[in-house]
Design a protein around this motif. Structure first.
Motif, PDB file in Angstrom:
ATOM      1  N   GLY A 126       2.558  -6.325   1.895  1.00  0.00           N
ATOM      2  CA  GLY A 126       3.040  -5.387   2.898  1.00  0.00           C
ATOM      3  C   GLY A 126       1.925  -5.115   3.889  1.00  0.00           C
ATOM      4  N   PHE A 127       2.267  -4.847   5.146  1.00  0.00           N
ATOM      5  CA  PHE A 127       1.203  -4.592   6.115  1.00  0.00           C
ATOM      6  C   PHE A 127       1.601  -3.523   7.113  1.00  0.00           C
ATOM      7  CE2 PHE A 127       3.640  -7.773   8.529  1.00  0.00           C
ATOM      8  CZ  PHE A 127       3.616  -7.248   9.814  1.00  0.00           C
ATOM      9  N   ALA A 128       0.573  -2.859   7.624  1.00  0.00           N
ATOM     10  CA  ALA A 128       0.655  -2.009   8.807  1.00  0.00           C
ATOM     11  C   ALA A 128      -0.536  -2.399   9.658  1.00  0.00           C
ATOM     12  CB  ALA A 128       0.591  -0.539   8.438  1.00  0.00           C
ATOM     13  N   TYR A 129      -0.294  -2.702  10.932  1.00  0.00           N
ATOM     14  CA  TYR A 129      -1.346  -3.285  11.769  1.00  0.00           C
ATOM     15  C   TYR A 129      -1.191  -2.783  13.194  1.00  0.00           C
ATOM     16  CZ  TYR A 129      -4.511  -6.926  13.541  1.00  0.00           C
ATOM     17  OH  TYR A 129      -5.551  -7.599  14.116  1.00  0.00           O
ATOM     18  N   GLY A 130      -2.304  -2.368  13.779  1.00  0.00           N
ATOM     19  CA  GLY A 130      -2.265  -1.833  15.132  1.00  0.00           C
ATOM     20  C   GLY A 130      -2.165  -2.918  16.186  1.00  0.00           C
ATOM     21  N   GLY A 131      -1.558  -2.587  17.334  1.00  0.00           N
ATOM     22  CA  GLY A 131      -1.431  -3.533  18.431  1.00  0.00           C
ATOM     23  C   GLY A 131      -2.776  -3.812  19.080  1.00  0.00           C
TER      24      GLY A 131
ATOM     25  N   ASP B 216      -0.467  -0.224  -4.556  1.00  0.00           N
ATOM     26  CA  ASP B 216      -1.797   0.382  -4.620  1.00  0.00           C
ATOM     27  C   ASP B 216      -1.749   1.779  -4.028  1.00  0.00           C
ATOM     28  OD1 ASP B 216      -3.594  -1.661  -5.743  1.00  0.00           O
ATOM     29  OD2 ASP B 216      -2.943  -2.834  -4.015  1.00  0.00           O
ATOM     30  N   THR B 217      -2.540   2.668  -4.583  1.00  0.00           N
ATOM     31  CA  THR B 217      -2.533   4.063  -4.147  1.00  0.00           C
ATOM     32  C   THR B 217      -3.748   4.427  -3.307  1.00  0.00           C
ATOM     33  OG1 THR B 217      -3.564   4.725  -6.245  1.00  0.00           O
ATOM     34  CG2 THR B 217      -1.156   4.783  -6.124  1.00  0.00           C
ATOM     35  N   THR B 218      -4.639   3.462  -3.070  1.00  0.00           N
ATOM     36  CA  THR B 218      -5.787   3.703  -2.208  1.00  0.00           C
ATOM     37  C   THR B 218      -5.936   2.530  -1.238  1.00  0.00           C
ATOM     38  OG1 THR B 218      -7.420   2.605  -3.633  1.00  0.00           O
ATOM     39  CG2 THR B 218      -6.979   4.942  -4.062  1.00  0.00           C
ATOM     40  N   VAL B 219      -6.516   2.806  -0.077  1.00  0.00           N
ATOM     41  CA  VAL B 219      -6.760   1.743   0.890  1.00  0.00           C
ATOM     42  C   VAL B 219      -7.734   0.718   0.316  1.00  0.00           C
ATOM     43  CG1 VAL B 219      -7.736   1.206   3.159  1.00  0.00           C
ATOM     44  CG2 VAL B 219      -6.266   3.206   2.868  1.00  0.00           C
TER      45      VAL B 219
ATOM     46  N   GLN C 161       0.842  -1.191   0.000  1.00  0.00           N
ATOM     47  CA  GLN C 161       0.000   0.000   0.000  1.00  0.00           C
ATOM     48  C   GLN C 161       0.876   1.238   0.000  1.00  0.00           C
ATOM     49  OE1 GLN C 161      -3.056   2.481   2.850  1.00  0.00           O
ATOM     50  NE2 GLN C 161      -2.491   0.410   3.439  1.00  0.00           N
ATOM     51  N   GLY C 162       0.742   2.063  -1.017  1.00  0.00           N
ATOM     52  CA  GLY C 162       1.560   3.260  -1.126  1.00  0.00           C
ATOM     53  C   GLY C 162       1.012   4.451  -0.378  1.00  0.00           C
ATOM     54  N   VAL C 163      -0.170   4.340   0.215  1.00  0.00           N
ATOM     55  CA  VAL C 163      -0.785   5.443   0.940  1.00  0.00           C
ATOM     56  C   VAL C 163      -0.001   5.727   2.221  1.00  0.00           C
ATOM     57  CG1 VAL C 163      -2.910   6.275   2.013  1.00  0.00           C
ATOM     58  CG2 VAL C 163      -3.019   4.766   0.014  1.00  0.00           C
TER      59      VAL C 163
END
Length: 517
Positions: A415-420, A396-399, A368-370
């Protein structure tokens, strides 16, 4: 009163955007802060909706929390506290039945009382329509009013962290009035809650600024510290920070490379871990990328990553290298597993050779490129080249685009970003055989499933140890390449504000604790 000791929660899914929201690239200027009786804060993104159960956990919390009270509240120390509910707790064993007793003096902003029937209707709406309901509330079988002020939640399978689901961080416990539920389409741009403030539509402009004024019917007027709270959407990070530096605003989330500038400008800066970034090895059975079906390959990909170097380059001192998906203070955190896979390219090559891939292999990945979420995965892919693994990347340029591709079962790595989150909630997204953006192939491991089931049904005193065992196991199986914990960072005017607090998984609470100094 039941207390879930030292559980902390934060953003799940891709809603961790609050942490990096101010990295977006385009315009906006902040308006004046409005004097000592007005709180003005900066958000890097506008909410997609003001409907509390459809809002993004993390980036949209401030917009929701001001107007919607939650059944329970999370304190900065990780303790669960009363909200609209005065008493709560599990009934019997196995964490399947949960009762709440509401306070008798609460009213919605429209003056109607907060009743058990209203709460049950609100929770059922959240179960059916919530952004994270397909996973986080999937175990809930029914929510019913058992008396004028008592509510019972029944679960088909154990759900050990319902108090965490119903607090102001996760948003699902945000109680919506019957008037709002009667026409849900209006909730996208108006407020129908029982919180300390109400949205003033006449002083707001969608996508630009949102103004909240005190709710005259709020049950605890001592919590109302401001005559007006304004959230300004400023997508340019420099403009947002300048607004706080010059006194036009009071508080802003910032990124690592802004923190020193904020400090030298005389602002206070606070930070605490909130999220994880890395690469999800989603195709764990090797359906698309056959090598990923071998645990030795997945472990090799972990050993090939210099977590310390990437963390320092991207987050500086506002990140910590890690190989797991849990924050310090959460039930599944294993301190010695932050370094479970020390950087060792030679060991990685040896593992690849043992698995039958001495020359490496290639695979496809989506990122995700955002908001710069692709920086860490791209660094990982560069380091994989050293062991002969090449990655064909789609950005990708959008969620929405990322989510659609992530669940399409066409990318073996993501790729990921994930909250605890508490491990139970994390397991629903990552570890149990449910299709999700983080487990698109519904990967199944019978041993892991059994470990998680035992933990979910266990008494609270035993849950943390059992969840730590499950975290060790899934990290040993190398289902992902976690790289770093990312800090939540805020800059604010400490000459004007008090009560600005951040902790692992905890956001500054505009609705209750941020007050004039």
């Amino acid at each position: 009163m039941s207390v879930i000791s030292r559980h902390r929660a934060a953003a799940g899914l891709l809603s961790v955007a609050l942490v990096t929201a101010s990295t977006a690239a385009c315009g906006g200027q902040a308006s004046g802060a409005g004097g000592s009786d007005t709180l003005t804060v900066i958000s890097g993104t506008a909410p997609a909706t003001l409907d509390p159960v459809k809002a993004n956990v993390g980036s949209d919390n401030w917009f929701v929390n001001l107007a919607y009270d939650t059944l329970l509240r999370l304190g900065p120390d990780g303790e669960i506290q009363p909200g609209l509910a005065e008493k709560w707790g599990y009934v019997g064993e196995n964490n399947k039945v949960f009762d709440l007793t509401l306070r008798a003096d609460a009213k919605f902003a429209d003056g109607t009382p907060v009743t058990a029937r209203a709460v049950a209707d609100s929770l059922n709406y959240a179960r059916k329509n919530g952004l994270n309901s397909a996973t986080w509330s999937s175990a809930i079988d029914s929510v019913t009013a058992t008396g004028p002020l008592t509510v019972r939640v029944r679960c088909a399978t154990p759900h050990p962290v319902l108090p965490m689901l119903l607090n102001q961080i996760q948003l699902m416990g945000s109680v919506i009035s019957p008037k709002g539920l009667a026409d849900p389409s209006k909730m996208g741009s108006a407020s129908f809650g029982a919180g300390p403030y109400v949205l003033d539509s006449a002083q707001s402009a969608t996508g630009d600024h949102y103004t909240y004024t005190p709710n005259p019917n709020y049950w605890d007027k001592s919590r109302i510290h401001w005559k007006k709270v304004v959230i300004k959407v400023v997508t340019n990070p420099s403009s947002g920070l300048d607004a706080v530096k010059t006194g036009q605003a009071d508080l802003i989330p910032v990124i690592a490379n802004q923190a020193d500038t904020a400090k030298t400008s005389g602002l206070a800066v606070i930070n605490a871990p909130i999220a994880f970034v890395g690469v999800n090895l989603a195709d764990r059975d090797g359906t698309l990328a056959e090598p990923l079906g071998d645990v030795r390959v997945r472990q090799a990909l972990n050993h090939a990553v210099n977590r310390q170097a990437i963390t320092q380059a991207v987050f500086r001192e506002y990140g910590q290298p890690t190989a797991q998906l849990s924050l310090p203070g959460l039930d599944g955190y294993v301190s010695d597993y932050d370094n479970r896979y020390p950087y060792d390219p030679e060991r990685a090559k040896k593992l690849l050779a043992e698995a039958g891939y001495p020359d490496g292999f290639s695979l496809r990945a989506e990122v995700q490129g955002v908001n710069g979420f692709d920086l860490v995965p791209q660094a990982v892919f560069q380091q994989w080249k050293q062991i002969g693994v090449t990655v064909n990347v789609v950005t990708d340029t959008t969620v929405g685009g990322f989510l659609a591709n992530a669940t399409s079962k066409t990318f073996p790595a993501l790729g990921f970003a994930y909250g605890g989150l508490p491990t139970y909630l994390t397991s629903l997204d990552w570890m149990l055989p449910h299709t999700s953006a983080f487990n698109p192939f519904a990967s199944k491991d019978d041993k892991l499933t059994a470990m998680l089931a035992e933990a979910a049904a266990a008494p609270e005193s035993k849950q943390a140890g059992l969840y730590r065992n499950a975290m060790r196991y899934v990290v040993d199986q190398a289902w992902f390449v976690a790289v770093a914990r990312q800090d939540n960072i805020y800059a604010y005017n400490d000459k004007k504000l008090t009560g600005v607090t951040v902790a692992p998984g905890y956001l500054p609470d505009l609705a209750w604790t941020v007050a004039p100094k």
